[in-house]
Design an enzyme around this catalytic site. Sequence first.
Site, short mmCIF file in Angstrom:
data_model
loop_
_atom_site.label_atom_id
_atom_site.label_comp_id
_atom_site.label_asym_id
_atom_site.label_seq_id
_atom_site.Cartn_x
_atom_site.Cartn_y
_atom_site.Cartn_z
N HIS A 219 24.79 -16.85 -29.88
CA HIS A 219 23.69 -17.55 -31.09
C HIS A 219 24.10 -17.62 -31.72
O HIS A 219 25.40 -16.23 -32.45
CB HIS A 219 22.21 -16.79 -30.74
CG HIS A 219 22.07 -16.86 -29.49
ND1 HIS A 219 20.48 -15.70 -28.45
CD2 HIS A 219 22.34 -17.68 -28.66
CE1 HIS A 219 20.36 -16.79 -27.76
NE2 HIS A 219 21.31 -17.47 -27.55
N LYS B 62 25.03 -8.34 -37.52
CA LYS B 62 24.25 -7.76 -36.68
C LYS B 62 24.94 -6.18 -36.47
O LYS B 62 26.04 -6.12 -36.10
CB LYS B 62 24.29 -8.14 -35.51
CG LYS B 62 23.40 -9.89 -35.65
CD LYS B 62 23.10 -10.79 -34.53
CE LYS B 62 22.73 -11.72 -33.82
NZ LYS B 62 22.94 -12.92 -33.48
N HIS C 155 26.97 -14.55 -31.86
CA HIS C 155 27.11 -13.44 -31.03
C HIS C 155 26.44 -13.54 -29.34
O HIS C 155 25.44 -14.49 -29.55
CB HIS C 155 26.53 -12.66 -31.52
CG HIS C 155 26.06 -11.67 -31.16
ND1 HIS C 155 24.60 -10.55 -30.63
CD2 HIS C 155 26.66 -10.03 -31.17
CE1 HIS C 155 24.61 -9.57 -29.87
NE2 HIS C 155 26.07 -9.35 -29.98
N TYR D 127 18.84 -4.17 -32.32
CA TYR D 127 20.47 -5.01 -33.07
C TYR D 127 19.30 -4.97 -34.44
O TYR D 127 18.02 -5.62 -34.53
CB TYR D 127 20.79 -6.10 -32.87
CG TYR D 127 19.95 -7.58 -32.18
CD1 TYR D 127 19.84 -8.55 -33.30
CD2 TYR D 127 19.57 -7.18 -30.79
CE1 TYR D 127 19.39 -9.26 -32.95
CE2 TYR D 127 18.78 -8.66 -31.09
CZ TYR D 127 18.74 -10.15 -31.28
OH TYR D 127 17.67 -10.55 -31.19
N ASP E 80 20.17 -21.71 -23.56
CA ASP E 80 21.44 -21.31 -23.86
C ASP E 80 22.05 -22.02 -22.35
O ASP E 80 23.43 -21.96 -23.21
CB ASP E 80 21.33 -19.48 -23.69
CG ASP E 80 21.23 -18.92 -24.56
OD1 ASP E 80 20.55 -18.95 -26.00
OD2 ASP E 80 20.47 -17.77 -24.03
#
Length: 186
Positions: free
Chosen positions: A65, A74, A121, A134, A173
């Site tokens: 993403h 992040k 990521h 995160y 995804d």
Amino acid sequence: MAINILASPEIPDVLIIEPKVFSDSRGWFYESFNQEEFSKKTGIIKPFVQDNHSFSKQFILRGLHYQTEYTQGKLVRVIHGRVFDVAVDLRRSSKTFGKWTGQELSAENHRQLWIPEGFAHGFVVLSEEAHFLYKTTDYWHSASEQCLIWNDPSLNIDWHLPTGFHPSLNAKDAVGKTWKEIVTFA
């Protein structure tokens, strides 16, 4: 925050952060984040504005993403379990454009990974389950969220999965865009 900073061998802008863990017969303690120390040792002065926590079962893959607007840096870590975490450089001006780096993060190794803005990521859970935390430098912006397909053959990411095994993905995804289709950064 006593930390050791290592540059990822494949992409030096992605940082591996190893905190100093103080252990004794009672257990252990470490300072997981200190803005002043983090900024001093990494040179990153952006504040974090959002914390996220995900729980996933074994072989769940989340990602890859990124956001085209309100891009997010992040700082990621695992507090229970073990994951293989991946960052893909989407910055056309970078020497590592189109390259990926991965790092195992676990509750045992206490490692954190800094992933700058301009990267896709994702991670896959290697243990029975995992809690993944995160911090982000900007807020989630659904209108600009993008997904790079996890198994694009031109990237050839080694997700550390058993041979021939296909991870569990959510609908978004599963239909991510290929490397040739995605939006990248200047």
